[in-house]
Design a protein around this motif. Structure first.
Motif, PDB file in Angstrom:
ATOM      1  N   ALA A 102       0.808  -1.214   0.000  1.00  0.00           N
ATOM      2  CA  ALA A 102       0.000   0.000   0.000  1.00  0.00           C
ATOM      3  C   ALA A 102       0.845   1.269   0.000  1.00  0.00           C
ATOM      4  O   ALA A 102       0.346   2.349  -0.350  1.00  0.00           O
ATOM      5  N   GLU A 103       2.111   1.155   0.354  1.00  0.00           N
ATOM      6  CA  GLU A 103       2.996   2.317   0.302  1.00  0.00           C
ATOM      7  C   GLU A 103       3.213   2.789  -1.132  1.00  0.00           C
ATOM      8  O   GLU A 103       3.657   3.917  -1.367  1.00  0.00           O
ATOM      9  N   HIS A 104       2.901   1.949  -2.113  1.00  0.00           N
ATOM     10  CA  HIS A 104       3.181   2.262  -3.514  1.00  0.00           C
ATOM     11  C   HIS A 104       1.924   2.582  -4.319  1.00  0.00           C
ATOM     12  O   HIS A 104       2.022   2.852  -5.516  1.00  0.00           O
ATOM     13  N   GLY A 105       0.748   2.548  -3.673  1.00  0.00           N
ATOM     14  CA  GLY A 105      -0.469   2.868  -4.408  1.00  0.00           C
ATOM     15  C   GLY A 105      -1.622   1.976  -4.015  1.00  0.00           C
ATOM     16  O   GLY A 105      -1.550   1.239  -3.025  1.00  0.00           O
ATOM     17  N   PRO A 106      -2.705   2.027  -4.776  1.00  0.00           N
ATOM     18  CA  PRO A 106      -3.900   1.241  -4.460  1.00  0.00           C
ATOM     19  C   PRO A 106      -3.615  -0.261  -4.436  1.00  0.00           C
ATOM     20  O   PRO A 106      -2.729  -0.745  -5.146  1.00  0.00           O
ATOM     21  N   VAL A 107      -4.397  -0.967  -3.647  1.00  0.00           N
ATOM     22  CA  VAL A 107      -4.257  -2.410  -3.515  1.00  0.00           C
ATOM     23  C   VAL A 107      -5.569  -3.078  -3.909  1.00  0.00           C
ATOM     24  O   VAL A 107      -6.634  -2.741  -3.387  1.00  0.00           O
ATOM     25  N   VAL A 108      -5.482  -4.006  -4.837  1.00  0.00           N
ATOM     26  CA  VAL A 108      -6.604  -4.875  -5.174  1.00  0.00           C
ATOM     27  C   VAL A 108      -6.254  -6.252  -4.637  1.00  0.00           C
ATOM     28  O   VAL A 108      -5.266  -6.857  -5.062  1.00  0.00           O
ATOM     29  N   LEU A 109      -7.063  -6.733  -3.701  1.00  0.00           N
ATOM     30  CA  LEU A 109      -6.780  -7.994  -3.016  1.00  0.00           C
ATOM     31  C   LEU A 109      -7.679  -9.075  -3.604  1.00  0.00           C
ATOM     32  O   LEU A 109      -8.905  -8.983  -3.544  1.00  0.00           O
ATOM     33  N   VAL A 110      -7.050 -10.099  -4.188  1.00  0.00           N
ATOM     34  CA  VAL A 110      -7.761 -11.135  -4.936  1.00  0.00           C
ATOM     35  C   VAL A 110      -7.589 -12.468  -4.220  1.00  0.00           C
ATOM     36  O   VAL A 110      -6.474 -12.868  -3.889  1.00  0.00           O
ATOM     37  N   GLY A 111      -8.695 -13.174  -3.990  1.00  0.00           N
ATOM     38  CA  GLY A 111      -8.633 -14.493  -3.370  1.00  0.00           C
ATOM     39  C   GLY A 111      -9.391 -15.516  -4.181  1.00  0.00           C
ATOM     40  O   GLY A 111     -10.438 -15.217  -4.760  1.00  0.00           O
ATOM     41  N   ALA A 112      -8.867 -16.726  -4.237  1.00  0.00           N
ATOM     42  CA  ALA A 112      -9.533 -17.839  -4.914  1.00  0.00           C
ATOM     43  C   ALA A 112      -9.877 -18.906  -3.880  1.00  0.00           C
ATOM     44  O   ALA A 112      -9.082 -19.187  -2.979  1.00  0.00           O
ATOM     45  N   SER A 113     -11.070 -19.471  -3.993  1.00  0.00           N
ATOM     46  CA  SER A 113     -11.486 -20.608  -3.180  1.00  0.00           C
ATOM     47  C   SER A 113     -11.324 -20.315  -1.684  1.00  0.00           C
ATOM     48  O   SER A 113     -11.830 -19.313  -1.179  1.00  0.00           O
ATOM     49  N   LEU A 114     -10.587 -21.164  -0.949  1.00  0.00           N
ATOM     50  CA  LEU A 114     -10.403 -20.949   0.482  1.00  0.00           C
ATOM     51  C   LEU A 114      -9.643 -19.667   0.776  1.00  0.00           C
ATOM     52  O   LEU A 114      -9.739 -19.119   1.881  1.00  0.00           O
ATOM     53  N   GLY A 115      -8.888 -19.156  -0.202  1.00  0.00           N
ATOM     54  CA  GLY A 115      -8.206 -17.873  -0.024  1.00  0.00           C
ATOM     55  C   GLY A 115      -9.154 -16.734   0.260  1.00  0.00           C
ATOM     56  O   GLY A 115      -8.742 -15.688   0.782  1.00  0.00           O
ATOM     57  N   GLY A 116     -10.443 -16.927  -0.062  1.00  0.00           N
ATOM     58  CA  GLY A 116     -11.422 -15.902   0.255  1.00  0.00           C
ATOM     59  C   GLY A 116     -11.528 -15.629   1.738  1.00  0.00           C
ATOM     60  O   GLY A 116     -11.806 -14.499   2.161  1.00  0.00           O
ATOM     61  N   THR A 117     -11.319 -16.658   2.573  1.00  0.00           N
ATOM     62  CA  THR A 117     -11.396 -16.428   4.019  1.00  0.00           C
ATOM     63  C   THR A 117     -10.266 -15.531   4.500  1.00  0.00           C
ATOM     64  O   THR A 117     -10.458 -14.718   5.410  1.00  0.00           O
ATOM     65  N   ALA A 118      -9.094 -15.652   3.889  1.00  0.00           N
ATOM     66  CA  ALA A 118      -7.962 -14.805   4.273  1.00  0.00           C
ATOM     67  C   ALA A 118      -8.193 -13.361   3.852  1.00  0.00           C
ATOM     68  O   ALA A 118      -7.958 -12.433   4.631  1.00  0.00           O
ATOM     69  N   ILE A 119      -8.671 -13.143   2.617  1.00  0.00           N
ATOM     70  CA  ILE A 119      -8.846 -11.751   2.187  1.00  0.00           C
ATOM     71  C   ILE A 119     -10.010 -11.107   2.921  1.00  0.00           C
ATOM     72  O   ILE A 119      -9.995  -9.884   3.155  1.00  0.00           O
ATOM     73  N   THR A 120     -11.012 -11.898   3.321  1.00  0.00           N
ATOM     74  CA  THR A 120     -12.072 -11.355   4.167  1.00  0.00           C
ATOM     75  C   THR A 120     -11.485 -10.860   5.480  1.00  0.00           C
ATOM     76  O   THR A 120     -11.806  -9.748   5.939  1.00  0.00           O
ATOM     77  N   GLY A 121     -10.621 -11.665   6.088  1.00  0.00           N
ATOM     78  CA  GLY A 121      -9.999 -11.263   7.341  1.00  0.00           C
ATOM     79  C   GLY A 121      -9.166 -10.003   7.213  1.00  0.00           C
ATOM     80  O   GLY A 121      -9.144  -9.162   8.117  1.00  0.00           O
ATOM     81  N   VAL A 122      -8.504  -9.855   6.079  1.00  0.00           N
ATOM     82  CA  VAL A 122      -7.726  -8.633   5.837  1.00  0.00           C
ATOM     83  C   VAL A 122      -8.675  -7.442   5.716  1.00  0.00           C
ATOM     84  O   VAL A 122      -8.428  -6.361   6.269  1.00  0.00           O
ATOM     85  N   GLY A 123      -9.779  -7.626   4.986  1.00  0.00           N
ATOM     86  CA  GLY A 123     -10.757  -6.557   4.864  1.00  0.00           C
ATOM     87  C   GLY A 123     -11.364  -6.169   6.195  1.00  0.00           C
ATOM     88  O   GLY A 123     -11.645  -4.988   6.443  1.00  0.00           O
ATOM     89  N   ASN A 124     -11.560  -7.142   7.083  1.00  0.00           N
ATOM     90  CA  ASN A 124     -12.052  -6.847   8.423  1.00  0.00           C
ATOM     91  C   ASN A 124     -11.036  -6.072   9.251  1.00  0.00           C
ATOM     92  O   ASN A 124     -11.410  -5.343  10.172  1.00  0.00           O
ATOM     93  N   THR A 125      -9.746  -6.260   8.943  1.00  0.00           N
ATOM     94  CA  THR A 125      -8.665  -5.743   9.793  1.00  0.00           C
ATOM     95  C   THR A 125      -8.154  -4.380   9.342  1.00  0.00           C
ATOM     96  O   THR A 125      -7.976  -3.473  10.176  1.00  0.00           O
ATOM     97  N   ILE A 126      -7.883  -4.239   8.045  1.00  0.00           N
ATOM     98  CA  ILE A 126      -7.304  -2.980   7.545  1.00  0.00           C
ATOM     99  C   ILE A 126      -8.073  -2.491   6.308  1.00  0.00           C
ATOM    100  O   ILE A 126      -7.502  -2.365   5.226  1.00  0.00           O
ATOM    101  N   PRO A 127      -9.356  -2.200   6.459  1.00  0.00           N
ATOM    102  CA  PRO A 127     -10.145  -1.793   5.290  1.00  0.00           C
ATOM    103  C   PRO A 127      -9.618  -0.527   4.625  1.00  0.00           C
ATOM    104  O   PRO A 127      -9.794  -0.344   3.422  1.00  0.00           O
ATOM    105  N   GLU A 128      -8.960   0.311   5.390  1.00  0.00           N
ATOM    106  CA  GLU A 128      -8.451   1.567   4.839  1.00  0.00           C
ATOM    107  C   GLU A 128      -7.306   1.362   3.856  1.00  0.00           C
ATOM    108  O   GLU A 128      -6.952   2.292   3.103  1.00  0.00           O
ATOM    109  N   LEU A 129      -6.716   0.168   3.825  1.00  0.00           N
ATOM    110  CA  LEU A 129      -5.577  -0.093   2.944  1.00  0.00           C
ATOM    111  C   LEU A 129      -5.935  -0.990   1.761  1.00  0.00           C
ATOM    112  O   LEU A 129      -5.062  -1.315   0.958  1.00  0.00           O
TER     113      LEU A 129
END
Length: 298
Positions: A102-129
């Motif tokens: 995020a220090e270098h610009g916008p972040v698009v966080l992409v998850g596939a299958s079970l990876g969706g649970t990880a990106i959900t957790g990131v969205g819950n934790t640092i939505p501003e980034l």
């Protein structure tokens, strides 16, 4: 007195900078799976970073008993390095990556299958980034706590993977992991697995994909509370890429996940795209996936 942070704000990051796509793999996989997507993104001029979750990629465990010739009895009792790895461990790894990217610009966080649970957790934790979340036939839990709970629902009935018990090695309750023998030579079992995860590719492509999979996945990750939070995750723009031929996470379940999330945050619904491919077959439609990512609004 106001506090200061080393993390840039959304306003600072989204002015003119190009986005970076942070890619998070699913169960039994690794950053290697994203190579076709990263290639196409690069050809479109985009930066991307594929994450290895804890115990995956070059840190994966491939016991001698799993190799050829296999010793399934010995492997069934082999302790797993993924035993005890939690969903929070996965989230923490991706949070650290996102903070740095995020220090270098916008972040698009992409998850596939079970990876969706990880990106959900990131969205819950640092939505501003996180500027946008993208789920590719991925779990975004709303009404149920985790994928295991959703697997008991009627929308999951078209799944072809869960019945393949013959793939499993060892006792998950004792090992702390689900252990799948992707190196089996049993032709009927392999055909059934192909139907479940990659029915629309050639046998050669399917075998190539199997050779980048790792056998263990933490039970703790699959059973943790992975529900979205409306006040954090729900504030982030989001996209869902539906895979209509998916027999691992059936499209009926994908549609339920989309509908539940949209009902939770009706003012911020999913932007939805559809591909007629299987659960992992989207990797062989990399140009189409990259084209969707390339056109995402910011």
């Amino acid at each position: 007195m106001s506090s200061t942070s080393s993390n840039p704000s959304n306003a600072q990051r989204t002015s003119d900078a190009a986005p970076t796509f942070v890619l998070v793999h699913g169960s039994g996989s690794s950053s290697f799976m994203w190579a076709p997507i990263q290639r196409e993104l690069a050809l479109l001029g985009h930066r991307s970073l594929a994450v290895d979750l804890p115990g995956h990629g070059l840190d994966a465990q491939y016991p001698v008993a799993y190799q050829a010739p296999q010793d399934l009895d010995a492997w069934a009792s082999e302790p797993s390095t993924l035993a005890g790895v939690t969903l929070q461990d996965n989230i923490d790894v991706v949070v650290d990556v996102v903070r740095r990217v995020a220090e270098h610009g916008p972040v698009v966080l992409v998850g596939a299958s079970l990876g969706g649970t990880a990106i959900t957790g990131v969205g819950n934790t640092i939505p501003e980034l996180v500027d946008r979340l993208v789920y590719i036939s991925a779990w975004s839990c709303v009404q149920r706590a985790n994928p295991i709970e959703y697997m008991q629902e009627p929308e999951f009935e078209a799944n072809l993977l869960a019945p393949l018990h013959a793939f499993n090695v060892g006792d998950p309750s004792r090992l702390g992991v689900g252990r799948a023998n992707y190196r089996t030579a049993e032709p009927t079992l392999l055909a059934d697995l192909k139907a479940a995860i990659m029915a629309d590719v050639t046998d050669e492509q399917f075998r190539a994909f199997l050779n980048i999979l790792q056998p263990d996945e933490s039970i703790a990750v699959m059973t943790a509370d992975a529900r979205v939070h409306a006040d954090t995750w729900g504030t982030i723009a989001r996209t869902y890429i539906r895979l209509t031929d998916d027999r691992t996470l059936p499209v009926a379940m994908q549609d339920r996940l989309i509908a539940e999330a949209d009902a939770l945050t009706p003012d911020n619904p999913y932007e939805v795209h559809t591909l007629d491919t299987s659960h992992a077959g989207f990797l062989f439609r990399a140009a189409e996936v990259a084209a969707i990512l390339d056109k995402l609004p910011f």
